[in-house]
Design a protein around this motif. Structure first.
Motif, PDB file in Angstrom:
ATOM      1  N   TRP A  15       0.788  -1.502   0.070  1.00  0.00           N
ATOM      2  CA  TRP A  15      -0.101   0.079   0.105  1.00  0.00           C
ATOM      3  C   TRP A  15       0.776   1.265  -0.100  1.00  0.00           C
ATOM      4  CZ3 TRP A  15      -4.968  -0.305  -1.079  1.00  0.00           C
ATOM      5  CH2 TRP A  15      -5.635  -1.267  -0.874  1.00  0.00           C
ATOM      6  N   VAL A  56      -8.681  -4.232  -9.002  1.00  0.00           N
ATOM      7  CA  VAL A  56      -8.796  -3.005  -8.519  1.00  0.00           C
ATOM      8  C   VAL A  56      -7.714  -2.375  -8.106  1.00  0.00           C
ATOM      9  CG1 VAL A  56      -9.831  -1.484  -6.524  1.00  0.00           C
ATOM     10  CG2 VAL A  56     -11.164  -3.542  -7.624  1.00  0.00           C
ATOM     11  N   ASN A  57      -6.739  -3.080  -7.885  1.00  0.00           N
ATOM     12  CA  ASN A  57      -5.403  -2.822  -7.513  1.00  0.00           C
ATOM     13  C   ASN A  57      -4.397  -3.478  -8.404  1.00  0.00           C
ATOM     14  OD1 ASN A  57      -6.765  -2.055  -4.337  1.00  0.00           O
ATOM     15  ND2 ASN A  57      -5.413  -0.461  -5.304  1.00  0.00           N
ATOM     16  N   GLN A  76      -6.553   1.243 -16.145  1.00  0.00           N
ATOM     17  CA  GLN A  76      -7.589   1.233 -15.229  1.00  0.00           C
ATOM     18  C   GLN A  76      -8.926   1.028 -15.611  1.00  0.00           C
ATOM     19  OE1 GLN A  76      -7.559   2.351 -11.398  1.00  0.00           O
ATOM     20  NE2 GLN A  76      -9.386   1.114 -11.798  1.00  0.00           N
ATOM     21  N   ARG A  77      -9.429   1.597 -16.967  1.00  0.00           N
ATOM     22  CA  ARG A  77     -10.622   1.281 -17.345  1.00  0.00           C
ATOM     23  C   ARG A  77     -10.708  -0.008 -17.686  1.00  0.00           C
ATOM     24  NH1 ARG A  77     -13.200   2.135 -22.186  1.00  0.00           N
ATOM     25  NH2 ARG A  77     -11.129   2.424 -23.274  1.00  0.00           N
ATOM     26  N   ASP A  80     -11.515  -2.347 -15.236  1.00  0.00           N
ATOM     27  CA  ASP A  80     -12.780  -2.200 -14.646  1.00  0.00           C
ATOM     28  C   ASP A  80     -13.835  -2.917 -15.565  1.00  0.00           C
ATOM     29  OD1 ASP A  80     -12.339  -0.800 -12.286  1.00  0.00           O
ATOM     30  OD2 ASP A  80     -12.401   1.131 -13.571  1.00  0.00           O
ATOM     31  N   ARG A  83     -13.296  -6.558 -15.200  1.00  0.00           N
ATOM     32  CA  ARG A  83     -14.015  -7.300 -13.960  1.00  0.00           C
ATOM     33  C   ARG A  83     -15.440  -7.243 -14.418  1.00  0.00           C
ATOM     34  NH1 ARG A  83     -12.372  -3.527 -10.980  1.00  0.00           N
ATOM     35  NH2 ARG A  83     -14.004  -2.145 -10.949  1.00  0.00           N
ATOM     36  N   TYR A  89     -18.532 -10.610  -8.162  1.00  0.00           N
ATOM     37  CA  TYR A  89     -17.977 -10.322  -6.891  1.00  0.00           C
ATOM     38  C   TYR A  89     -19.127 -10.297  -5.668  1.00  0.00           C
ATOM     39  CZ  TYR A  89     -14.338  -8.346  -3.824  1.00  0.00           C
ATOM     40  OH  TYR A  89     -13.176  -8.157  -2.892  1.00  0.00           O
ATOM     41  N   PHE A  91     -19.938  -9.515  -1.601  1.00  0.00           N
ATOM     42  CA  PHE A  91     -19.438  -8.970  -0.612  1.00  0.00           C
ATOM     43  C   PHE A  91     -19.807  -9.697   0.734  1.00  0.00           C
ATOM     44  CE2 PHE A  91     -19.181  -5.088  -3.178  1.00  0.00           C
ATOM     45  CZ  PHE A  91     -17.981  -4.742  -3.033  1.00  0.00           C
TER      46      PHE A  91
END
Lengths: 234, 469
Positions: A15, A56-57, A76-77, A80, A83, A89, A91
């Motif tokens: 991180w 995401v990371n 990044q795009r 996404d 994904r 996903y 939670f």
């Protein structure tokens, strides 16, 4: 079956605010269609690993290939989008947008992914029909479909979340302790439904938990403390 | 569009906040547009009140004051112009036409203008438009012409009776019950103070105020009679006026058109003497007037004529060119207009800051929502767009509600504004400038919403898929 769904070498993740890496995994391989229990106590880097798997990371160093795609090569795009198209996903809780109906919540996954819609179209299925099939199969009573998601019980909400993750048959389902808020009966019911769906569609499942008693439901258990070599400092 | 629907659904789930935000924006937009609209229309109304008149002449006073009472029928003349002076200028070789006016009375708050029938022939408004009659014709003796607004509000038509009162307030000191006038004509709507005016003859005004009667007039006898009873009725409520009256009296003017009261009945005697002395050829209909409108033979000569009148030795006079004075008056008001605009801009700013605060506060409770959207594939940019579009939707609805409120307010308040200030605020279409202002509000909301959107963007990057509660 030898095809790998997830293949990682020398994955390291740190991180930005920390000096020590949270993850250092020399090797990680999960075959397509495998149902994996990823176990680890809190603080062992579970969430971090999941954020890498979900794109995401990205790893600070090393390579992580999912479904043959090296995620770090995507921006990044596109990660996404990747994904949205290939990963479902789930939670621990609060999976649904409380202000949308159960039905709309499930279809939301198709709204964000043209690929999922195409996959359904290839099978001559409309997203709506598939949504109804999944909800029925996951034992969500029909009279609840048009209700706002917030009015459902936690167990029902988690099952709706499964329907959303599964719609359009993504290749990989990542579930982040989805049963921690459920009682034993609801948990077993939830697990068997999830397993059934993954099996029938040949979907790879990565199920994260700190509860070792669930291991008999899965093909294989990966202990995060064993593969993560930052354990030295932990 | 799916995203837009999502933003909308999310917004609806936070109804109370959304409604309050919309309301705050609506009110500020209403004010912003309302101020602009009122000042626009006031400006247009101003420019349109009078045209075709080259000079307005009154007793020595400020030019704006003279304009206000002669054209807008607001306030009172400080002094009057004698009939002799009027006649002198009316017969001036440069003067093509002239119309005297005498003010001071009202009917239920509508000003009464005593003038000559020639007023309807020479008065012009807007782009040289003459006054036209919806029905009837100019007044004769003991008749009156009313403006459109007066006719509508008092329910008058040709043949109706009208009782004229002294004073300009809605509650008058005294009603000239003994002098009911018959409506001879109703004017078409002009959008100028003429709509609120009642026009009567100079002679009638004078008689109402206890002026002497022309003996050669065939109504003479009747009037004498009425006059006596009138004087008798005056016992009440006229003490307030005696100071003013004495003051005027000291100035040695002939008859003031708006002074009044039982002292007159005592003075009748003297007056009769005085007027007889002034009667050269024709007896004046009224000893003095408030102002007179002048049309010149040659318009460019107006500046010379103005100087001549301003330096007239026998009586202190002021002549104004209506166009120039209208501009001067507008300039004095424009400071007020600017102040209003600034205030409404700040109200708008407050509305937008309120929206910003609401959006920022909602971010915390919406972190889960953001995480869910991220999980199903929404990028940080989608999150950003979601928040911005929410703000823009709120503002757009706020603007729409604001415009609706504005029109509602105008519809409700326009008659009151018109009767109180003589400003016609119409329910016209939205002007380019108003669209512009609305556009500015929308753009401002866009930029302001970038603050919470940027924060949500950063959050969604930092949080990833973990839900931090």
């Amino acid at each position: 079956m030898a095809e790998l769904c997830i293949a990682g070498q020398q994955i390291e993740f740190c991180w930005p605010s920390q000096s020590q890496p949270t993850l250092r995994i020399p090797e990680l391989s999960i075959r397509t269609g495998e149902r994996i229990l990823l176990r680890g106590p809190s603080g062992s880097g579970k969430s971090t690993l999941l954020s890498l798997l979900a794109g995401v990371n990205q790893p600070t160093s090393g390579t992580l290939t999912i479904l043959g795609t090296e995620l770090h090569r995507l921006n990044q795009r596109r990660r996404d989008k990747f994904r949205a198209d290939h990963i479902g996903y789930i939670f621990q809780q609060f999976n649904l947008l409380p202000y949308l109906s159960v039905y709309r919540n499930v279809l939301l996954a198709c709204d964000f992914s043209a690929a999922r819609k195409q996959k359904l179209a290839a099978e001559n299925l409309s997203p709506e029909a598939e949504c109804e099939r999944l909800l029925t199969h996951l034992n969500i009573p029909k009279e609840l479909w048009r209700r706002q998601a917030a009015t459902l019980s936690v167990g029902q909400q988690q099952r709706v979340a499964v329907a959303r993750a599964l719609i359009g048959k993504p290749e990989l389902i990542i579930a982040d302790e989805p049963t921690s808020a459920l009682d034993t009966d609801a948990r077993d019911n939830f697990l068997s439904l999830l397993q059934d769906e993954c099996q029938s569609a040949n979907i790879t499942l990565v199920f994260v938990t700190h509860d070792a008693t669930l291991s008999h439901h899965f093909d294989r258990t990966i202990e995060l403390t064993e593969i993560n070599q930052t354990g030295v400092s932990a | 569009m799916k995203l837009f629907r999502l933003a909308l659904a999310s917004l609806l789930s936070r109804k109370t906040n959304a409604l309050l935000t919309i309301f705050a924006i609506a009110i500020s937009v209403m004010l912003l547009l309302g101020v602009e609209r009122v000042s626009q229309q006031t400006r247009a109304g101003f420019a349109n009140t009078i045209s075709g008149t080259d000079l307005i002449v009154g007793a020595r006073s400020g030019s704006v004051n003279l304009l206000l009472y002669s054209v807008f029928h607001i306030g009172n003349p400080t002094a009057n112009v004698s009939w002799q002076t009027y006649e002198r200028f009316a017969n001036h070789p440069q003067v093509a036409w002239s119309v005297p006016i005498a003010l001071g009375d009202s009917v239920r708050g509508f000003p009464v203008i005593a003038t000559e029938p020639a007023y309807f022939e020479h008065f012009r408004f807007a782009q040289q438009q003459p006054l036209t009659f919806v029905e009837g014709q100019p007044f004769a003796r003991e008749q009156a012409v009313v403006g459109a607004q007066v006719a509508q509000q008092l329910g008058l038509q040709v043949g109706s009776e009208l009782v004229v009162a002294h004073g300009t307030g809605s509650v008058s000191f005294h009603e000239h019950d003994d002098h009911p006038l018959i409506i001879s004509g109703v004017l078409a709507r002009t959008g100028t103070p003429v709509d609120q005016a009642i026009f009567i003859s100079l002679r009638d005004l004078d008689i109402m105020h206890g002026g002497d009667h022309d003996h050669d007039h065939d109504h003479d006898h009747e009037h004498e009679h009425e006059h006596e009873s009138h004087a008798g009725n005056d016992e009440h409520g006229h003490m307030h006026q005696s100071d003013e009256h004495n003051h005027e009296h000291q100035h040695g003017h002939t008859h003031q058109n708006h002074d009044h009261g039982h002292e007159h009945s005592h003075q009748n005697h003297e007056h009769e003497h005085a007027s007889h002395e002034h009667e050269h050829v024709v007896q004046p209909p009224i000893p003095s007037i408030s102002a007179f409108l002048v049309g010149l033979q040659s318009r460019p000569r107006a500046i010379f004529m103005q100087r001549e009148i301003n330096t007239y030795r026998d009586e202190p006079l002021t002549a104004i060119m209506p166009g120039a004075t209208l501009q001067e008056l507008w300039r004095t008001l424009s400071g007020f207009e600017t102040a209003l605009s600034i205030v409404s801009a700040f109200v708008l700013l407050t509305g937008l800051i309120g929206m910003l605060a609401t959006l920022l506060a909602s971010l915390r409770e919406r972190r889960r929502e953001m995480a869910v959207l991220r999980a199903i594939g929404a990028g940080p940019k989608t999150i950003f767009t979601l928040l911005v579009s929410e703000a823009v939707v709120l503002t757009a609805v706020g603007i729409a509600v604001g415009v609706a409120l504005l029109y509602g307010m105008v519809a409700v308040l326009a008659p009151w504004i018109q009767s109180s200030f003589g400003v016609v605020v119409s329910l016209g279409a939205i002007s380019t400038e108003e669209w512009q202002r609305m556009g500015i509000v929308l753009v401002a909301s866009f930029f302001i919403s970038c603050i919470p959107a940027w924060r949500a963007y950063r959050n969604s990057l930092a949080d990833g898929l973990s839900m931090r509660f």
